[in-house]
Design an enzyme around this catalytic site. Structure first.
Site, PDB file in Angstrom:
ATOM      1  CB  CYS A  10      -0.965   0.087   1.178  1.00 51.11           C
ATOM      2  SG  CYS A  10      -2.119  -1.283   1.263  1.00 51.11           S
ATOM      3  CG  ASN A  60       0.980  -0.227   4.446  1.00 51.82           C
ATOM      4  OD1 ASN A  60       0.619  -1.367   4.200  1.00 51.82           O
ATOM      5  ND2 ASN A  60       2.223   0.174   4.279  1.00 51.82           N
ATOM      6  N   GLY A  61      -1.375  -2.091   6.337  1.00 54.78           N
ATOM      7  CA  GLY A  61      -1.112  -3.112   7.352  1.00 54.78           C
ATOM      8  C   GLY A  61      -2.342  -3.962   7.598  1.00 54.78           C
ATOM      9  CG  HIS A  84      17.063 -37.162  -6.967  1.00 58.67           C
ATOM     10  ND1 HIS A  84      17.443 -38.424  -6.573  1.00 58.67           N
ATOM     11  CD2 HIS A  84      18.217 -36.497  -7.222  1.00 58.67           C
ATOM     12  CE1 HIS A  84      18.776 -38.510  -6.551  1.00 58.67           C
ATOM     13  NE2 HIS A  84      19.264 -37.346  -6.968  1.00 58.67           N
ATOM     14  CD  GLU A  89      16.297 -13.338  -9.356  1.00 61.60           C
ATOM     15  OE1 GLU A  89      15.745 -13.778  -8.337  1.00 61.60           O
ATOM     16  OE2 GLU A  89      15.981 -12.238  -9.864  1.00 61.60           O
ATOM     17  CD  GLU A 122       8.805 -11.207  -9.579  1.00 58.56           C
ATOM     18  OE1 GLU A 122       8.169 -10.771  -8.619  1.00 58.56           O
ATOM     19  OE2 GLU A 122      10.048 -11.129  -9.651  1.00 58.56           O
ATOM     20  NE  ARG A 156       4.677   1.329   0.052  1.00 57.66           N
ATOM     21  CZ  ARG A 156       5.692   0.909   0.789  1.00 57.66           C
ATOM     22  NH1 ARG A 156       6.909   1.045   0.364  1.00 57.66           N
ATOM     23  NH2 ARG A 156       5.474   0.348   1.957  1.00 57.66           N
ATOM     24  CE  LYS A 171      12.789 -11.166 -10.866  1.00 56.10           C
ATOM     25  NZ  LYS A 171      13.749 -10.945  -9.799  1.00 56.10           N
ATOM     26  CE  LYS A 218      11.046  -3.166  -6.001  1.00 59.44           C
ATOM     27  NZ  LYS A 218      11.716  -4.243  -6.741  1.00 59.44           N
ATOM     28  CD1 TRP A 224      -0.772  -6.230  -3.377  1.00 60.03           C
ATOM     29  CD2 TRP A 224      -1.050  -6.887  -1.265  1.00 60.03           C
ATOM     30  NE1 TRP A 224      -0.534  -7.586  -3.321  1.00 60.03           N
ATOM     31  CE2 TRP A 224      -0.702  -8.019  -2.037  1.00 60.03           C
ATOM     32  CE3 TRP A 224      -1.277  -7.070   0.092  1.00 60.03           C
ATOM     33  CZ2 TRP A 224      -0.574  -9.301  -1.496  1.00 60.03           C
ATOM     34  CZ3 TRP A 224      -1.156  -8.347   0.630  1.00 60.03           C
ATOM     35  CH2 TRP A 224      -0.804  -9.443  -0.152  1.00 60.03           C
TER      36      TRP A 224
HETATM   37  C1  AGP Z   1      11.581 -10.235  -6.712  1.00 63.19           C
HETATM   38  O1  AGP Z   1      11.483 -10.138  -8.065  1.00 63.19           O
HETATM   39  C2  AGP Z   1      10.370 -10.203  -5.928  1.00 63.19           C
HETATM   40  N1  AGP Z   1       9.378  -9.328  -6.351  1.00 63.19           N
HETATM   41  C3  AGP Z   1      10.465 -10.494  -4.441  1.00 63.19           C
HETATM   42  O2  AGP Z   1      10.800 -11.839  -4.351  1.00 63.19           O
HETATM   43  C4  AGP Z   1      11.426  -9.659  -3.561  1.00 63.19           C
HETATM   44  O3  AGP Z   1      12.739  -9.897  -3.913  1.00 63.19           O
HETATM   45  C5  AGP Z   1      11.163 -10.008  -2.088  1.00 63.19           C
HETATM   46  O4  AGP Z   1       9.860  -9.646  -1.753  1.00 63.19           O
HETATM   47  C6  AGP Z   1      12.146  -9.391  -1.132  1.00 63.19           C
HETATM   48  O5  AGP Z   1      12.089  -7.997  -1.143  1.00 63.19           O
HETATM   49  P1  AGP Z   1      13.197  -7.112  -0.473  1.00 63.19           P
HETATM   50  O6  AGP Z   1      14.473  -7.351  -1.186  1.00 63.19           O
HETATM   51  O7  AGP Z   1      12.692  -5.716  -0.611  1.00 63.19           O
HETATM   52  O8  AGP Z   1      13.291  -7.547   0.970  1.00 63.19           O
END
Ligand code: AGP
Length: 588
Positions: free
Chosen positions: A2, A98-99, A489, A466, A473, A28, A470, A583, A72
């Site tokens: 948020c 927010n929260g 496995h 990683e 998401e 956010r 990507k 984010k 959010w």
């Molecule tokens: C990465 O592409 C993500 N959107 C997510 O995994 C992110 O890295 C994670 O939420 C951690 O965030 P931070 O680095 O701000 O702690």
């Protein structure tokens, strides 16, 4: 999660100022947005579901006092009624939040019995009615303070009252930053939104409240009422750094910033690496912790410290670390890695570690963030504002720092500098027209795939994880990152004719085994995309990545970023704001 922005001052376009602030904070949360402006003794609210897009607040009246929110969703679906700001029964108090207000249910029942009418399904609306109830017998700031102190959970709130003229803000867990202007003041959930207006900021601490007027800001402890003298900080980021510039979206801009950031860490990261390495050297047990992409940096760190510095360093996921830290002592070091410095799963486990006496170091990108303030030793990643939900430049920045620290620990800082600088050069080549076009073509070929595998051993294992996150998401294609040795496995059972497999084969001790993994996939019909320093007949498609020693992981993950980005574009999706995500993950 948020975004919050507030303005009070002499200008009369407060709604517009707030709306522009919300655009900066939209990463956010983008389920809905809303702005409230006070004018002629009335609170005028405009709310909409969905992203801000081409919307405007040009139809809102002139005002010098306004605030707004990008949501959010937590409690209640994505509807206009559930969008913030929320009003009390009299329409004279507005609130954004927010929260998660954990104990809202019981309080809501009591308020309903007292005759309060609710129009949304949110926990937030309960608080505005609670403030309304308290305001019957006390001044507005006291009513806000009392209501805030009753909230359980991790929250940030801002309330306004038409008769009061101040933004009343309080935080416990969720970030809030106050911006000091000249005859005007601001409030935001991230300092980046304040950069067009002021560089003078104060990051509210947990349980602090702020009363923000046009000509003054008062901070006090929400529990005791004691005044706090704010330690005002100067922001180093510029407003331009947070803009897209010539790029169509933030993700592509941030991908292209990486050669410069990695080169800068090679050139000037030495002293930062020294500070972290001396902590680790003296520790009896070092534990790295991160979430999502940052957790893959911790896995890479484990390999790097072992291989380069012959040191065992543990790694953990933020949301799990809290359950496994009972062995920590005052000789332990916890290195928390985070772009935002606001990820609640990291903050909570770090607080537990701190209570056990462990020393906390932070590798963090946002100055003044909660993690930054919690840590005993801070190292800034130096990636500049990262706004796309998918983390790119912060991750490669984390990797570059960890490589440097491992080399400093090994007593070979010059070698560390060299491999990182080499990675920056390779990145530049990778981001030039030819290689990018090849990846674009590949993305066109793969865009309708339902599943993909990404495999690698050693440092290519975190690179695989990683790359998979990507792809998942932003392109919504199911991708699985695997340690290549694990294929046999179980996962191999799902490989059929044409299943795309991205295989990382850098010039290191894993090359032969990674090749074997690619062949096993190929034998079951997989379409193998080799990411390597040399071609091989087993590859159906080949992406060349030069050799930068251990730092080859940096260009390797950038191949993953580019592929995810172009898959997303080929599927007609928004790479900056993927569905269901935000984010900065400030809720549990
Ligand atoms: C990465 O592409 C993500 N959107 C997510 O995994 C992110 O890295 C994670 O939420 C951690 O965030 P931070 O680095 O701000 O702690």
């Amino acid at each position: 999660m948020c975004g919050i922005f507030g303005y009070v001052g002499g200008r009369t376009d407060a709604a517009h100022i707030v709306f522009e602030g919300l655009k900066t904070l939209e990463y956010r949360g983008y389920d809905s947005w809303g702005v409230a402006a006070v004018t002629s003794g009335k609170i005028i609210v405009k709310k909409k579901t969905g992203k801000i897009g081409d919307a405007s607040v040009a139809d809102m009246p002139a005002s010098s006092f306004a605030f707004g929110h990008t949501r959010w969703a937590t409690h209640g679906g994505v509807t206009q009624e559930n969008a913030h700001p929320h009003l009390d029964c009299t329409g004279t108090i507005a609130l954004i939040h927010n929260g998660i207000f954990e104990n809202y249910e019981r309080i809501k029942q009591t308020l309903i019995k007292k005759g309060h009418r609710f129009v949304s399904e949110t926990d937030t609306e309960v608080l505005v009615h609670l403030i309304e109830e308290y305001r019957k017998s006390m001044l507005f700031p006291k009513a806000v303070q009392k209501a805030f102190n009753e909230m359980e959970g991790l929250n940030a709130i801002i309330a306004i009252d038409i008769a009061d003229g101040h933004l009343l803000a309080a935080r416990n867990g969720s970030p809030l930053v106050v911006g000091f202007g000249d005859g005007e003041n601001f409030l935001a959930s991230d300092a980046v939104a304040l950069t067009p207006h002021t560089k003078q900021v104060y990051f509210l601490d947990d349980d602090e409240m702020a009363i923000i007027g046009a000509n003054g800001i008062m901070i006090f402890d929400a529990k005791t009422g004691e005044h706090v003298t704010p330690a005002v900080q100067k922001l180093v980021w510029s407003a331009q750094q947070a803009e897209k510039g010539k790029f169509p979206n933030y993700m592509l801009k941030e991908i292209h910033e990486q050669p410069g950031i990695v080169a800068e860490i090679a050139a000037s990261g030495g002293s930062r690496a020294e500070r972290l390495s001396s902590l680790i050297r003296e520790a009896y047990g070092t534990y790295m912790v991160g979430c999502g992409t940052a957790s893959y940096a911790t896995i890479a760190g484990q390999y790097l410290f072992s291989k380069i510095a012959h040191r065992h360093v543990n790694c953990a996921i933020g949301s799990e670390f809290g359950y496994t830290l009972d062995f920590l002592t005052n000789k332990s070091v916890v290195l928390a890695i985070s772009q935002s410095g606001e990820t609640i799963d990291i903050l909570e486990s770090v607080k537990k570690a701190k209570m056990r006496g462990a020393k906390i170091a932070a590798l963090v990108n946002v100055l003044g963030s909660s993690l930054y303030r919690l840590a005993d030793e801070r190292v800034m990643i130096g990636a500049g504002p990262e706004k796309a939900v998918a983390s790119t430049k912060a991750f490669t920045g984390m990797l570059a720092h960890l490589i440097f620290v491992a080399y400093v620990l090994a007593g070979e800082p010059v070698k560390g500098k060299k491999v990182i600088a080499k990675a920056a050069v390779i990145l530049k080549q990778l981001l030039s027209a030819g290689p990018v076009e090849d990846i674009q073509k590949l993305a066109q070929r793969l865009k309708d795939s339902e599943h993909m595998y990404v495999i690698g051993r050693g440092l290519s294992y975190p690179a695989s994880l990683e790359t998979a996150i990507k792809i998942k998401e932003i392109s919504y294609i199911h991708a699985e990152g695997l340690a290549a040795g694990e294929l046999k496995h179980g996962p191999l059972a799902l490989v059929t004719k044409g299943t795309p497999v991205i295989a990382f084969l850098p010039n290191d001790e894993t090359y032969g085994a990674n090749l074997a993994g690619s062949m096993e996939m190929k034998a079951r019909g997989a379409y193998v995309i080799g990411v390597s320093y040399k071609p091989h007949e087993v590859f159906d498609a080949y992406i060349h990545v030069g050799d930068a020693g251990e730092a080859t992981i940096i260009p390797n993950v950038v191949v993953g970023q580019l592929l995810a980005y172009y898959l997303t574009m080929a599927r007609g999706l928004d790479p900056d704001k993927p569905r269901n995500l935000a984010k900065s993950v400030t809720v549990r």
